[in-house]
Scaffold this motif. Structure first.
Motif, PDB file in Angstrom:
ATOM      1  N   PRO A  43      29.639 -42.457 -75.811  1.00 39.38           N
ATOM      2  CA  PRO A  43      28.896 -43.441 -77.143  1.00 39.38           C
ATOM      3  C   PRO A  43      30.547 -44.255 -76.918  1.00 39.38           C
ATOM      4  N   ASP A  61      29.334 -38.147 -72.459  1.00 40.66           N
ATOM      5  CA  ASP A  61      29.530 -37.910 -73.864  1.00 40.66           C
ATOM      6  C   ASP A  61      30.460 -38.513 -74.294  1.00 40.66           C
ATOM      7  N   TRP A  79      34.962 -44.635 -82.925  1.00 40.52           N
ATOM      8  CA  TRP A  79      34.555 -43.789 -83.270  1.00 40.52           C
ATOM      9  C   TRP A  79      35.161 -43.699 -84.584  1.00 40.52           C
ATOM     10  N   TYR A 125      28.572 -51.065 -81.990  1.00 39.60           N
ATOM     11  CA  TYR A 125      29.078 -49.476 -82.112  1.00 39.60           C
ATOM     12  C   TYR A 125      30.815 -50.181 -83.238  1.00 39.60           C
ATOM     13  N   PHE A 135      37.984 -34.894 -80.898  1.00 36.01           N
ATOM     14  CA  PHE A 135      37.774 -34.943 -82.556  1.00 36.01           C
ATOM     15  C   PHE A 135      37.414 -33.758 -83.408  1.00 36.01           C
ATOM     16  N   ASN A 136      36.694 -32.903 -82.804  1.00 37.18           N
ATOM     17  CA  ASN A 136      37.027 -31.778 -84.144  1.00 37.18           C
ATOM     18  C   ASN A 136      38.264 -31.195 -84.327  1.00 37.18           C
ATOM     19  N   ASN A 170      32.706 -44.645 -87.421  1.00 37.77           N
ATOM     20  CA  ASN A 170      31.845 -43.607 -87.583  1.00 37.77           C
ATOM     21  C   ASN A 170      32.405 -42.701 -88.807  1.00 37.77           C
ATOM     22  N   ASP A 189      39.818 -30.356 -72.993  1.00 41.70           N
ATOM     23  CA  ASP A 189      39.094 -30.754 -72.041  1.00 41.70           C
ATOM     24  C   ASP A 189      37.945 -32.015 -71.970  1.00 41.70           C
ATOM     25  N   SER A 190      37.351 -31.906 -73.405  1.00 35.70           N
ATOM     26  CA  SER A 190      36.750 -32.521 -73.238  1.00 35.70           C
ATOM     27  C   SER A 190      37.154 -33.823 -75.113  1.00 35.70           C
ATOM     28  N   LYS A 191      36.138 -34.672 -75.174  1.00 37.98           N
ATOM     29  CA  LYS A 191      36.138 -35.585 -76.181  1.00 37.98           C
ATOM     30  C   LYS A 191      35.863 -35.289 -77.393  1.00 37.98           C
ATOM     31  N   THR A 192      34.430 -34.203 -77.168  1.00 38.25           N
ATOM     32  CA  THR A 192      34.131 -33.321 -78.901  1.00 38.25           C
ATOM     33  C   THR A 192      35.052 -32.857 -78.925  1.00 38.25           C
ATOM     34  N   GLN A 193      35.959 -31.772 -78.087  1.00 39.06           N
ATOM     35  CA  GLN A 193      36.659 -30.973 -78.685  1.00 39.06           C
ATOM     36  C   GLN A 193      38.106 -31.490 -79.034  1.00 39.06           C
ATOM     37  N   LYS A 211      39.626 -33.065 -86.676  1.00 36.42           N
ATOM     38  CA  LYS A 211      38.698 -32.744 -87.833  1.00 36.42           C
ATOM     39  C   LYS A 211      39.536 -32.080 -88.650  1.00 36.42           C
TER      40      LYS A 211
END
Lengths: 229, 284
Positions: B60, B58, B210, B269, B189-190, B213, B183-187, B193
């Motif tokens: 990019p 996860d 990041w 990117y 950045f959320n 984008n 724990d993760s990149k997804t979390q 935000k």
């Protein structure tokens, strides 16, 4: 609709991948439940025996799996045991094992509870007509205990299915893990994709878990109707 | 007497069933480990015909999965090349930032190519090969409330991912900053935000990508703390694979494989402010 997040779900093979992840989730939960339930029933019967050392050991086993959080169990089995004891399994098999042991522990308590809540006079009547211990369990206690334990068992099943969402921590490609891959891959082009992907995962879990809990409720209601005439 | 023997029988059967479940696993591993003391040596990998490489799924443009379900990225391209040069197939194991070390030490993977920054603490538990990239910690914040110096972070919430260099740096060197760990990149950045912290700290190259984008955010602090390097990692003491990887990195650097990898995987990117020489190491 060009930049709506929902298109993320249907781009390329994303949807099939999510379904594939769901299959991994369901397979691990199902196999773990089958093994765990069988083992749990045996352990539950053993826990109603009067053999003290046996009961202490089984009690310790139950408390260990009930108290230690599932995340910790997964980490322990996946990362720490291999280092200490040369115990190495691929992530999904290991997850099945951990969940099966956990289900067995919880199930042993459900079975024990159901067995001892069968009215005492049933047991005594059984003994009075000369049934031995095996016959007593086989023909008197277990058939009556089953209807008592089924709702709790189904609730356990729904909990197991939900808890599979922890599997991403041990590199299992379950539905949550694949969801995160898709979210990250599309984060810049479809920032609202997060909502749709998690929404779909919610729907998946709901579609699996809701019928189960509905079934549990129905069985419970039927049982009460039967019991109270 | 009959009752007793039955009890015993059931007891013995269930104890055996439990043991079997546990031992089934042990048996398997003993078989594989008895073949060699080092299951990740070059010889063993060639014998197996597969190398197990830990990558991110996860992150990019380093390691992620495209819409066709294929693993792609800067690290993944390198992983494919490594496997090709070893003459074996590659099997990817997806990891998170905080289980990269454990994956190596518990023999889940042979090699980690997951944007793995070299630190003294990590060097004590695993072995790093020669670096193939350089980075330092950056701090990204909303354009409306930009953070441009470390002093602005005092007593504020800063978002990090567990097990990253950024977490390490702030924990040891900037102790007056409150950290929110995910724990993760997804979390992470959320969380940024959703305004859970004033800023987010991570490797700067990743933040450049990041923020390109997410134009509402800017990398206010481009480099904080010491410069660090990204290297392939192997299990501590795995000399065989370590030496091979070092030679491989030298060879690939000479044929400017990494510049090509940069141009194909990273360039689309990153913003214009980043050049290959900011990321790729020069030929020595």
């Amino acid at each position: 609709m060009d930049h709506s997040g929902i298109s993320v779900l249907f781009e390329g093979t994303n949807f099939q991948r999510l379904l594939g992840g769901l299959w991994v989730t369901v397979r691990i939960a199902a196999v773990a439940l089958i093994i765990g339930l069988i083992l749990g029933i045996m352990l539950g019967v053993l826990r109603t025996f009067k053999n003290r050392p046996l009961r202490v050991i089984l009690r310790l086993y139950l408390e260990f799996f009930r108290i230690v959080p599932t995340v910790v169990l997964l980490f322990l089995f996946y990362y720490i045991l291999p280092r200490q004891m040369n115990f190495n399994l691929p992530g999904d098999q290991l997850a099945t094992l951990v969940f099966a042991l956990w289900v067995a522990a919880e199930m042993s308590d459900i079975v024990r509870g159901a067995l001892i809540s069968v009215p005492q006079h049933q047991k005594e009547s059984g003994k009075a007509i000369g049934l031995n211990r095996y016959q007593l369990y086989r023909y008197v206690l277990i058939p009556q205990a089953i209807s008592l334990e089924i709702p709790a068992t189904i609730n356990l099943a729904t909990r197991v299915i939900k808890t599979t969402s922890l599997l991403m921590l041990i590199s299992v490609m379950d539905v949550i893990n694949i969801g995160q891959q898709i979210i990250e891959a599309n984060n810049h082009s479809h920032p609202t994709g997060v909502f749709w992907v998690y929404g779909l995962i919610f729907l998946f879990y709901f579609l699996i878990d809701y019928p189960l809990s509905w079934w549990a409720k129905r069985l419970e209601k039927k049982r009460l109707e039967r019991a109270n005439g | 007497m009959k009752k007793r023997s039955l009890t015993r029988l059931i007891a013995v059967v269930s104890v055996f069933a439990t043991l079997l479940l546990v031992l089934a696993g042990c048996g398997n591993s003993k078989k594989s480990s008895s073949q060699s003391n080092n299951p990740s040596s070059v010889q063993q990998i060639k014998k197996n015909g597969t190398i197990r490489i830990a990558v991110f799924g996860d992150l990019p443009p380093y390691g992620w999965v495209n819409k066709d379900g294929k693993r792609v990225g800067y690290d993944v391209t390198l992983a494919h090349r490594v496997a090709k040069d070893l003459g074996v197939k590659v099997k990817f194991v997806q990891v998170n930032a905080n289980n990269r070390v454990d994956a190596l030490n518990s023999n889940k993977v042979d090699l980690v190519l997951a944007n793995f920054t070299v630190t003294p603490e990590r060097k004590q538990v695993i072995d790093f090969a020669k670096p193939y990239m350089k980075v330092s910690v950056g701090v990204v914040s909303p354009k409306s409330k930009p953070i441009t110096s470390a002093s602005q972070l005092k007593g504020k919430n800063v978002i990090v991912t567990k097990g990253t260099t950024a977490e390490n740096y702030f924990t040891s060197k900037q102790q007056n900053v409150k950290l929110l760990k995910f724990d993760s990149k997804t979390q992470q950045f959320n969380a940024l935000k959703n305004g859970r912290g004033v800023a987010l700290a991570d490797d700067n190259s990743y933040l450049y990508a990041w923020s390109k984008n997410n134009p509402k955010y800017t990398v206010g602090i481009k480099s904080i703390g010491p410069k660090s390097y990204i290297s392939p990692a192997v299990k501590k003491g795995n000399k065989s694979l370590l030496n091979w990887t070092n030679k491989e990195i030298n060879k690939l650097t000479k044929e400017s494989f990494f510049v090509k990898d940069y141009n194909s995987q990273l360039k689309p990117y990153f913003g214009k402010e980043v050049k290959p020489s900011d990321i790729v190491l020069p030929v020595k």
